[in-house]
Design an enzyme around this catalytic site. Sequence first.
Site, mmCIF file in Angstrom:
data_model
loop_
_atom_site.group_PDB
_atom_site.id
_atom_site.type_symbol
_atom_site.label_atom_id
_atom_site.label_comp_id
_atom_site.label_asym_id
_atom_site.label_seq_id
_atom_site.Cartn_x
_atom_site.Cartn_y
_atom_site.Cartn_z
ATOM 1 N N THR A 35 6.105 1.732 2.892
ATOM 2 C CA THR A 35 5.169 1.038 3.770
ATOM 3 C C THR A 35 5.798 -0.279 4.216
ATOM 4 O O THR A 35 6.162 -1.110 3.395
ATOM 5 C CB THR A 35 3.838 0.780 3.045
ATOM 6 N N HIS A 184 0.339 12.831 0.128
ATOM 7 C CA HIS A 184 0.389 11.704 -0.807
ATOM 8 C C HIS A 184 -0.723 11.875 -1.840
ATOM 9 O O HIS A 184 -1.889 11.618 -1.567
ATOM 10 C CB HIS A 184 0.219 10.400 -0.039
ATOM 11 N N ASN A 187 0.139 7.186 -6.715
ATOM 12 C CA ASN A 187 -0.036 5.733 -6.598
ATOM 13 C C ASN A 187 -1.485 5.267 -6.512
ATOM 14 O O ASN A 187 -1.791 4.232 -5.917
ATOM 15 C CB ASN A 187 0.753 5.194 -5.403
ATOM 16 N N TYR A 189 -4.084 6.465 -4.920
ATOM 17 C CA TYR A 189 -4.831 6.633 -3.678
ATOM 18 C C TYR A 189 -5.805 7.804 -3.810
ATOM 19 O O TYR A 189 -5.987 8.351 -4.896
ATOM 20 C CB TYR A 189 -3.864 6.777 -2.505
ATOM 21 N N ASN A 244 -2.139 0.494 -8.410
ATOM 22 C CA ASN A 244 -3.453 0.286 -7.795
ATOM 23 C C ASN A 244 -4.597 0.437 -8.790
ATOM 24 O O ASN A 244 -5.653 1.001 -8.475
ATOM 25 C CB ASN A 244 -3.627 1.222 -6.589
#
Length: 371
Positions: A35, A184, A187, A189, A244
């Site tokens: 990102t 994805h 992480n 999400y 996260n």
Amino acid sequence: MPDTAASPGLRTDLFQPVRLGSYELANRIVMAPLTRCRAGADGVPRPLMAEYYAQRASAGLIVAEATNISPQARGYAFTPGLYTAAQMEGWRAVTRAVHEHGGRIFVQLWHVGRISHPSLQPGAALPVAPSAIQPACNSFTETGFQPCVTPRALRVEEIHAIVGQYCDAARNALAAGFDGVEIHAANGYLIEQFLRDSTNRRTDGYGGSIPNRARLLLDVTAAVAAVCGGDRVGVRLSPLSPANDAALDSDPEATYRHAIERLGAFDLAYVHVIEGATQGPREVAGGFDLQLLRHAWRSRYIANNGYDLQLALDARRRDRADLVAFGRLFIANPDLVERLRLGAPLNAADRTTFFGGGAAGYTDYPFLPRA
């Protein structure tokens, strides 16, 4: 990183061609999704992004940065999307540039779930998640980093709609010229929020048991593979990463082994595994040997996290990975493949330019001098 060259006498196939799904790749080095927040405020990739990815086209495979599947999916300002015609057109310039330089490029499909802020959401709404649990982390907004808020738990019909959005984004990716897509599921999400019992407190068909918590991952994968063909789809997992504020699952080995075994039914191109904590230590307390997943997986296994040349060579010698992904090293070294092959010195990255901005710290890192 040591400057030891990958000398002619060193037996390795790291720099040799390899088959991955539908494609013959030039080498086993993957550029991991990074990102960089260089898209427009409307999620349209800017021309500078085409230059950036073309510079790195010597990687066997580029996995383009995490890309929002819908306006609701967004958790970081200036990240690209794949849900409007303008976004698709912006990506066409990127894929065209990469292909003109002989590269292959997949795109990572992304829904951040609770890792967002109302200022990034349509109508300043609350972000969504499997359960209304506030993460102790920040979201990158147009005014800087802001604390994440308590999300709203998704209704079942909304979950079904999100699966459809992954489908639409995959279809748009192919139309924009991508060679394939990566889902994805790492992480912390949305998909991983469903997968882990630390972030999923649901009591319906998407919560509770391991099969229920894995349902969204498998539903999305089935839908995307139906659009693209499994041989043009990969999945990214991070079984041991607390990224996260996603605490480890209570039984990560059982949960991720179930996921890997069920994903095997889709004949995917690869699984891409973050080994340890994302951008952190490779060994994590309460973890397990990720080679158990490697051996349970029937297709290509891409290893990721903290790899340098020697670790990558060792992974191939010991057959611990089929391909090796490099992330941060690609930021400052557009010709990373050649530098690794020669054992050449690496450029140092300017961390102040990682997120947002223009060419500085993005497309202005030097290549090795040509002989």
